[in-house]
Design an enzyme around this catalytic site. Structure first.
Site, mmCIF file in Angstrom:
data_model
loop_
_atom_site.group_PDB
_atom_site.id
_atom_site.type_symbol
_atom_site.label_atom_id
_atom_site.label_comp_id
_atom_site.label_asym_id
_atom_site.label_seq_id
_atom_site.Cartn_x
_atom_site.Cartn_y
_atom_site.Cartn_z
ATOM 1 N N GLU A 88 2.860 12.110 0.228
ATOM 2 C CA GLU A 88 2.554 12.009 1.654
ATOM 3 C C GLU A 88 3.123 13.221 2.373
ATOM 4 O O GLU A 88 3.150 13.264 3.600
ATOM 5 C CB GLU A 88 3.113 10.708 2.224
ATOM 6 N N CYS A 120 4.045 5.781 1.235
ATOM 7 C CA CYS A 120 4.774 5.701 -0.040
ATOM 8 C C CYS A 120 3.992 4.968 -1.127
ATOM 9 O O CYS A 120 4.468 4.853 -2.262
ATOM 10 C CB CYS A 120 6.132 5.031 0.172
ATOM 11 N N HIS A 246 10.408 -0.693 -3.961
ATOM 12 C CA HIS A 246 10.399 0.566 -3.209
ATOM 13 C C HIS A 246 11.735 0.657 -2.475
ATOM 14 O O HIS A 246 12.162 -0.314 -1.833
ATOM 15 C CB HIS A 246 9.227 0.556 -2.211
HETATM 16 N N1 CAA Z 1 30.366 -0.352 8.230
HETATM 17 C C1 CAA Z 1 29.518 -1.029 7.425
HETATM 18 N N2 CAA Z 1 28.237 -1.305 7.770
HETATM 19 C C2 CAA Z 1 27.801 -0.878 8.981
HETATM 20 C C3 CAA Z 1 28.639 -0.177 9.874
HETATM 21 C C4 CAA Z 1 29.970 0.093 9.461
HETATM 22 N N3 CAA Z 1 30.836 0.758 10.241
HETATM 23 N N4 CAA Z 1 27.923 0.111 10.976
HETATM 24 C C5 CAA Z 1 26.677 -0.397 10.788
HETATM 25 N N5 CAA Z 1 26.605 -0.995 9.589
HETATM 26 C C6 CAA Z 1 25.455 -1.655 8.971
HETATM 27 C C7 CAA Z 1 24.640 -2.484 9.939
HETATM 28 O O1 CAA Z 1 25.188 -3.795 10.076
HETATM 29 C C8 CAA Z 1 23.287 -2.482 9.231
HETATM 30 O O2 CAA Z 1 23.290 -3.403 8.163
HETATM 31 P P1 CAA Z 1 22.194 -4.572 8.122
HETATM 32 O O3 CAA Z 1 20.856 -3.897 8.151
HETATM 33 O O4 CAA Z 1 22.454 -5.283 6.840
HETATM 34 O O5 CAA Z 1 22.393 -5.395 9.339
HETATM 35 C C9 CAA Z 1 23.213 -1.095 8.617
HETATM 36 O O6 CAA Z 1 24.561 -0.605 8.568
HETATM 37 C C10 CAA Z 1 22.390 -0.128 9.427
HETATM 38 O O7 CAA Z 1 22.831 -0.145 10.757
HETATM 39 P P2 CAA Z 1 21.802 -0.086 11.956
HETATM 40 O O8 CAA Z 1 20.701 -1.073 11.755
HETATM 41 O O9 CAA Z 1 22.560 -0.146 13.227
HETATM 42 O O10 CAA Z 1 21.260 1.401 11.727
HETATM 43 P P3 CAA Z 1 20.271 2.251 12.584
HETATM 44 O O11 CAA Z 1 19.683 1.474 13.694
HETATM 45 O O12 CAA Z 1 20.964 3.500 12.969
HETATM 46 O O13 CAA Z 1 19.129 2.667 11.545
HETATM 47 C C11 CAA Z 1 17.315 2.299 10.040
HETATM 48 C C12 CAA Z 1 18.776 1.949 10.384
HETATM 49 C C13 CAA Z 1 16.392 1.642 11.060
HETATM 50 C C14 CAA Z 1 17.006 1.769 8.655
HETATM 51 C C15 CAA Z 1 17.138 3.843 10.095
HETATM 52 O O14 CAA Z 1 17.971 4.453 9.132
HETATM 53 C C16 CAA Z 1 15.714 4.289 9.872
HETATM 54 O O15 CAA Z 1 14.894 4.330 10.793
HETATM 55 N N6 CAA Z 1 15.348 4.700 8.589
HETATM 56 C C17 CAA Z 1 14.018 5.190 8.267
HETATM 57 C C18 CAA Z 1 12.990 4.067 8.189
HETATM 58 C C19 CAA Z 1 13.089 3.250 6.917
HETATM 59 O O16 CAA Z 1 13.644 3.665 5.917
HETATM 60 N N7 CAA Z 1 12.492 2.054 6.957
HETATM 61 C C20 CAA Z 1 12.467 1.175 5.798
HETATM 62 C C21 CAA Z 1 11.201 0.325 5.754
HETATM 63 S S1 CAA Z 1 9.733 1.373 5.883
HETATM 64 C C22 CAA Z 1 9.521 1.997 4.276
HETATM 65 O O17 CAA Z 1 10.075 1.513 3.344
HETATM 66 C C23 CAA Z 1 8.643 3.209 4.119
HETATM 67 C C24 CAA Z 1 9.488 4.403 3.890
HETATM 68 O O18 CAA Z 1 9.790 4.778 2.768
HETATM 69 C C25 CAA Z 1 9.961 5.119 5.058
#
Ligand code: CAA
Length: 423
Positions: A88, A120, A246
């Site tokens: 992609e 993906c 995945h």
């Molecule tokens: N210590 C331990 N854990 C902590 C922490 C700390 N100090 N602070 C936060 N965390 C944990 C949170 O509790 C959370 O865990 P849970 O999901 O189990 O609740 C985790 O860390 C992540 O924290 P946030 O949700 O607050 O993180 P975020 O909002 O900054 O972003 C995300 C997370 C949305 C996944 C972001 O990284 C993102 O957008 N990633 C890209 C999109 C993605 O990968 N999506 C996956 C599905 S789509 C797909 O699979 C297609 C593809 O390949 C892209």
């Protein structure tokens, strides 16, 4: 358990992975972004992410993975009649990555060569096509090469940044496979038009609605697994010993397995936690080191699973879940072949992870800020500072054609492949 026209099995005969030379440690990224490192390492499960340098792109990564596959598995390139690249993050709106790889590897002219794209899921689309090509009898004894190759990139400082990565996975698909016999025609699919993740043509970095993308992925697990299980119950299938998912980031695989366990199979929290540790944990070791490799992510998880456990899994059934944003998903299964452990040992699947260089944050940012500054006016004779056993992107020539230097060993190039690479 091939359900196709022949009584023979079809599936994955060999696997190889490739990653960029450099990686960023997530602790260094967390310090630079003023985020507790536990959020990345424990919250997302990421330890390192591979960073592609200026001479690495989806063509070089795909070529390196396929070259390694050929060298390690002793593949006869003249027997490849189908070569598809799932990607992609292609480098041209028209010319496929697969054409470059076909030329760089010196594959036969009598070969179906193309790219597949659905976020993906592209690698799985290519794999399904290969399996069905062989099962239909059209292959007439030839093999298929499927390569998944991507560079996962989000905006600097965005929530997606710690879930980047880069790499490729090459799969040799054959009759009577030595690693995993796939169950042809027995899959569960799910699709829905959603805007969870996308990359407009003008952009190099993906855009994502992060938390929504997680819920889309979980809906897709329930949809695809549910469809697969309904058919599996009808067929009286044996239990799955392991499942590879995945893996956009390690924690996502845990969320997926937990959702399947609790929402689809009625397990409680404790049982779901125990099942994840037993059935999924060992498939995540490579993803924690490399990050998201988009199309290759499921197959890197399968590689890690076989690397860790092929010996105990011989004869056992494993589940596979592929997700492509946008979205489409497929759940399917295969049986680990008897004798797979010896094959896995000879493939040295983790070797590319051993010889890497740690970037400091400044070097990472400099690479990212230079994205798109491709050396121009180059020729195939221009020198590049890349190890000679790796394929290298040299730059673009005066007519804006991409020029590659192929690796000096590990592949079996045709005599005219250099002109293909430089043309
Ligand atoms: N210590 C331990 N854990 C902590 C922490 C700390 N100090 N602070 C936060 N965390 C944990 C949170 O509790 C959370 O865990 P849970 O999901 O189990 O609740 C985790 O860390 C992540 O924290 P946030 O949700 O607050 O993180 P975020 O909002 O900054 O972003 C995300 C997370 C949305 C996944 C972001 O990284 C993102 O957008 N990633 C890209 C999109 C993605 O990968 N999506 C996956 C599905 S789509 C797909 O699979 C297609 C593809 O390949 C892209």
């Amino acid at each position: 358990m091939n359900q196709g026209t022949s009584s023979s099995t079809v599936g994955i005969d060999a696997i190889a992975i490739a990653t960029p030379r450099a990686y960023l440690d997530l602790v260094d990224l967390a310090a630079a972004r003023d985020v507790p490192s536990d959020k990345y390492t424990k919250g997302l499960g990421a330890i390192r992410m591979a960073i592609a340098g200026r001479h690495e792109d989806p063509v070089t990564l795909a070529t390196d993975a396929a070259s390694r596959l050929f060298a390690r598995a002793g593949v006869d390139a003249s027997r490849i009649g189908y070569m598809a690249v799932g990607t992609e993050t292609g480098i041209d709106h028209s010319k496929p990555v697969a054409s470059y790889v076909h030329g760089l590897l010196g594959l036969p002219a009598a070969c179906r060569v193309f790219d597949t794209k659905h976020a993906c899921f592209g690698g799985t689309a290519a794999l399904m096509g290969a399996v069905e090509w062989i099962a239909s009898g059209a292959a007439r004894g030839r093999s298929a090469l499927v390569v998944c190759s991507d560079i996962a990139r989000y905006a600097l400082g965005s929530p997606g940044e710690p879930t980047q990565g880069a790499g490729a996975v090459a799969l040799l698909v054959t009759e009577r496979p030595r690693l995993v016999e796939l169950e042809v025609g027995h899959t569960g699919t799910y699709a829905r038009d959603v805007h969870d993740f996308w990359r407009p043509l003008s952009r190099r970095d993906a855009l994502v609605d992060g938390h929504y993308s997680v819920s889309c992925y979980l809906d897709a697990v329930a949809g695809a697994f549910g469809a697969w299980r309904d058919e599996d119950v009808r067929r009286g299938g044996a239990p799955l010993a392991r499942t590879a998912y995945h893996v956009p980031y390690v924690k996502m695989a845990k969320k997926a397995d937990r959702h399947r366990a609790i929402a689809c199979e009625g397990l409680d929290e404790a049982a779901a936690e125990a099942r994840f540790a037993r059935d999924v944990g060992s498939s995540l070791a490579f993803a924690a080191e490399v990050g998201n490799v988009y199309t290759g992510s499921l197959y890197m998880a399968l590689a890690a699973l076989l690397h860790a456990e092929a010996g105990v899994l011989e004869g056992e059934r494993v589940g596979l879940f592929s997700y492509g944003s946008g979205c489409v998903a497929e759940f399917f299964a295969g049986r680990v072949a008897v004798g797979a452990a010896d094959v896995v040992e000879s493939l040295a699947l983790d070797e590319p992870l051993r010889d890497r260089v740690r970037l400091d944050f400044g070097a990472y940012e400099a690479i990212r800020r230079a994205d798109g500054d491709e050396p121009a006016g180059v020729t195939a004779d221009d020198e590049v500072d890349v190890a000679s056993d790796r394929c290298a992107f040299v730059g673009v020539d005066a007519a804006e054609r991409r020029v590659y230097r192929r690796a000096t060993h590990g592949s079996t190039p045709r005599a005219d492949a250099a002109s293909t690479a430089a043309a």
